[in-house]
Design an enzyme around this catalytic site. Structure first.
Site, PDB file in Angstrom:
ATOM      1  N   ARG A  25       1.458  -4.201  -5.397  1.00 35.52           N
ATOM      2  CA  ARG A  25       0.621  -5.431  -4.734  1.00 35.52           C
ATOM      3  C   ARG A  25       0.617  -6.716  -5.293  1.00 35.52           C
ATOM      4  NH1 ARG A  25      -5.584  -6.451  -4.759  1.00 35.52           N
ATOM      5  NH2 ARG A  25      -5.972  -7.208  -2.580  1.00 35.52           N
ATOM      6  N   GLY A  50       6.389 -17.739  -0.867  1.00 35.87           N
ATOM      7  CA  GLY A  50       7.444 -16.921  -1.388  1.00 35.87           C
ATOM      8  C   GLY A  50       7.448 -16.194  -2.676  1.00 35.87           C
ATOM      9  N   ASP A  88      -5.833   6.562  -0.358  1.00 36.53           N
ATOM     10  CA  ASP A  88      -5.275   7.786   0.346  1.00 36.53           C
ATOM     11  C   ASP A  88      -6.053   9.058  -0.251  1.00 36.53           C
ATOM     12  OD1 ASP A  88      -4.056  10.257   0.963  1.00 36.53           O
ATOM     13  OD2 ASP A  88      -2.341  10.023   0.107  1.00 36.53           O
ATOM     14  N   HIS A 104      -0.233   1.620   1.037  1.00 36.27           N
ATOM     15  CA  HIS A 104      -1.784   2.551   0.966  1.00 36.27           C
ATOM     16  C   HIS A 104      -1.693   3.726   0.688  1.00 36.27           C
ATOM     17  CE1 HIS A 104      -3.717  -1.803   2.452  1.00 36.27           C
ATOM     18  NE2 HIS A 104      -3.140  -1.937   1.407  1.00 36.27           N
ATOM     19  N   THR A 105      -0.480   4.441   0.416  1.00 39.74           N
ATOM     20  CA  THR A 105      -0.578   5.779   0.145  1.00 39.74           C
ATOM     21  C   THR A 105      -0.904   5.850  -1.558  1.00 39.74           C
ATOM     22  OG1 THR A 105       0.757   7.540  -0.140  1.00 39.74           O
ATOM     23  CG2 THR A 105       2.009   5.619  -0.564  1.00 39.74           C
ATOM     24  N   HIS A 123       1.425  -9.746  -2.962  1.00 40.73           N
ATOM     25  CA  HIS A 123       0.690 -11.041  -2.929  1.00 40.73           C
ATOM     26  C   HIS A 123       1.429 -12.130  -3.359  1.00 40.73           C
ATOM     27  CE1 HIS A 123      -3.582  -9.232  -2.493  1.00 40.73           C
ATOM     28  NE2 HIS A 123      -2.550  -8.676  -1.437  1.00 40.73           N
ATOM     29  N   ASP A 124       2.412 -12.090  -4.472  1.00 42.28           N
ATOM     30  CA  ASP A 124       3.300 -13.093  -4.789  1.00 42.28           C
ATOM     31  C   ASP A 124       4.336 -13.738  -3.547  1.00 42.28           C
ATOM     32  OD1 ASP A 124       4.643 -15.087  -6.263  1.00 42.28           O
ATOM     33  OD2 ASP A 124       6.271 -13.656  -6.805  1.00 42.28           O
ATOM     34  N   ASN A 145      -7.309 -12.225  -4.464  1.00 43.05           N
ATOM     35  CA  ASN A 145      -6.822 -12.038  -5.821  1.00 43.05           C
ATOM     36  C   ASN A 145      -8.140 -11.759  -6.731  1.00 43.05           C
ATOM     37  OD1 ASN A 145      -3.981 -11.840  -4.949  1.00 43.05           O
ATOM     38  ND2 ASN A 145      -3.913 -13.848  -5.358  1.00 43.05           N
TER      39      ASN A 145
END
Ligand code: HEM
Ligand SMILES: *[C@@H]1O[C@H](CO)[C@@H](O)[C@H](O)[C@H]1NC(C)=O
Ligand SMILES: *[C@@H]1O[C@H](CO)[C@@H](O)[C@H](O)[C@H]1NC(C)=O
Ligand SMILES: *[C@@H]1O[C@H](CO)[C@@H](O)[C@H](O)[C@H]1NC(C)=O
Ligand SMILES: *[C@@H]1O[C@H](CO)[C@@H](O)[C@H](O)[C@H]1NC(C)=O
Ligand SMILES: *[C@@H]1O[C@H](CO)[C@@H](O)[C@H](O)[C@H]1NC(C)=O
Length: 335
Positions: free
Chosen positions: A64, A74, A248, A195-196, A68-69, A96
């Protein structure tokens, strides 16, 4: 035709002229550190592996961070910069704050790399390598990580606030945010499959349990059995919304393994976030077909996921002489 001398000349001239006008658009490649830090990947992977032994969630958190970076300015490690007189940290941006985690593990990786190859491996590349290691060590696919990113000397907190998707903003807005960085619908569906693994705080989905869009009732697309489970984990106004649920819910390694169950969860109306369930429950034949295909074929999902991670890792990297190689991922180099 294509091999005639004049065509060849035009081709060479075109390459030469475009290199004059785009001096710093070097491509990432997989052998960037092959002379200067040949053990970079081994070092990253071993520290991720060690961290997973004491924190089963850390792989998810590291993936994640890379996401988000890349979405804010970029893939330039801007998310790793702490507050300072010149930096308004992205760590305090809405997506964040009290949520992004894994920074200490990145510090440990950076320290080990500085020991072996001082001043060589960028923090942005660490995030890309750590993501691959996290996914493959969790049972997911492996892929060849492209390298050669450099680190930013600035952060973009406003950009992090606006460019990173929020779980309640709706599928249309989210797909716009993906296409703004060159990612298509297939990338959106494949990458959502991250999101597993990992966890989400109650505050990111509790509106779905009690008062969905002001209706006074739960989200009608939420599986009733799963709703009851989630209401146990997240009592209304309980714990300030900081309680945690597995993204999950299927009981495989307590939600820490990387598989394609995410997509069958969507089919049984057990997507945790609104943004997850919308991939299956919004009437969009193309998106639903992709969910169904990943649900029925784990290797198709793995292959797409790997491809889309490479694509995400290519979002506006700094290369050549742009940016710097930070010595400490939390701050820009002095001077
Ligand atoms: C499609 C839009 C997306 C939205 C709206 C979204 C939103 C969220 C939210 C709200 C959380 C829970 C955070 C918390 O409660 O602290 C989360 C967790 C997570 N997200 Fe996403 N996400 C999206 C896409 C992605 C993508 C593209 C990736 C990676 C490729 C990703 C990887 C993860 C992981 C691994 C976690 C668990 C992190 C942990 O356990 O620390 N997400 N996401
Ligand atoms: C990888 O990229 C770097 C920087 O652009 C370049 O110096 C190097 O020659 C490239 N390596 C390969 C194998 O393309
Ligand atoms: C980003 O969002 C946070 C939290 O909502 C807010 O405190 C901050 O001022 C925002 N930053 C910018 C630069 O807009
Ligand atoms: C979707 O994006 C539009 C345009 O930026 C914005 O006005 C709207 O509030 C967003 N929707 C949600 C639910 O956030
Ligand atoms: C998950 O499965 C393991 C082993 O099968 C079991 O010990 C554990 O209690 C289960 N956890 C939940 C939450 O069902
Ligand atoms: C709801 O989830 C359960 C598993 O908890 C599953 O057996 C059931 O089929 C799901 N219901 C629907 C409508 O998909």
């Amino acid at each position: 035709m294509a091999s005639s001398p004049s065509h060849f000349f035009v081709l060479i001239a075109t390459i030469f002229i475009s290199s004059l006008f785009h001096p710093s658009t070097a491509q990432l490649n997989s052998s960037f550190y092959s002379c200067t830090c040949p053990n970079a990947y081994t070092i990253v992977r071993s520290i991720v592996h060690q961290a997973m032994a004491s924190d089963t969630r850390i792989g998810a958190s590291l993936v994640r961070l890379h996401f988000h970076d890349c979405f804010a300015n970029g893939c330039d490690a801007s998310i790793l910069l702490d507050d300072s007189p010149s930096i308004q940290s992205e760590k305090h941006a809405a997506p964040n704050f009290k949520s992004a985690r894994g920074f200490e593990v990145v510090d440990r990786i950076k320290a080990a790399l500085e020991c072996s190859c001082r001043g060589v491996v960028s923090c942005a590349d660490i995030l890309a390598l750590a993501s691959e290691a996290s996914v493959s060590l969790s049972g997911g696919p492996s892929w060849t990580v492209l390298l050669g990113r450099r680190d930013s000397t600035t952060a973009n907190q406003a950009g992090a606030n606006t460019s990173i998707p929020s779980p309640s903003e709706g599928l249309a807005n989210i797909s716009n945010k993906f296409s703004a960085v060159g990612l298509e619908i297939t990338d959106l569906v494949a990458l959502s499959g991250a999101h597993t693994f990992g966890k989400a705080q109650c505050r990111t989905f509790s509106e779905r349990l009690y008062n969905f869009k002001g209706t006074g009732g739960p989200d009608p697309t939420l599986n009733a059995t799963y709703l009851a489970v989630l209401q146990q984990i997240c009592p209304e106004d309980g714990n300030g919304g900081f309680g945690l649920a597995n993204l999950d819910p299927t009981n495989t390694s307590d939600g820490h393994d990387f598989d394609n169950n995410y997509f069958s969860n969507l089919q049984s109306l057990q997507g945790l976030l609104q943004s997850d369930q919308e991939l299956f429950s919004t009437p969009n034949a193309k998106i639903i077909a992709i969910v169904n295909s990943f649900s029925g074929d784990q290797s198709a999902f793995f292959q797409s996921f790997a491809q889309s991670m490479v694509k995400m890792g290519n979002i506006s990297p700094l290369t050549g002489k742009d940016g710097e190689i930070r010595l400490n991922c939390r701050k820009v180099n002095a001077g």
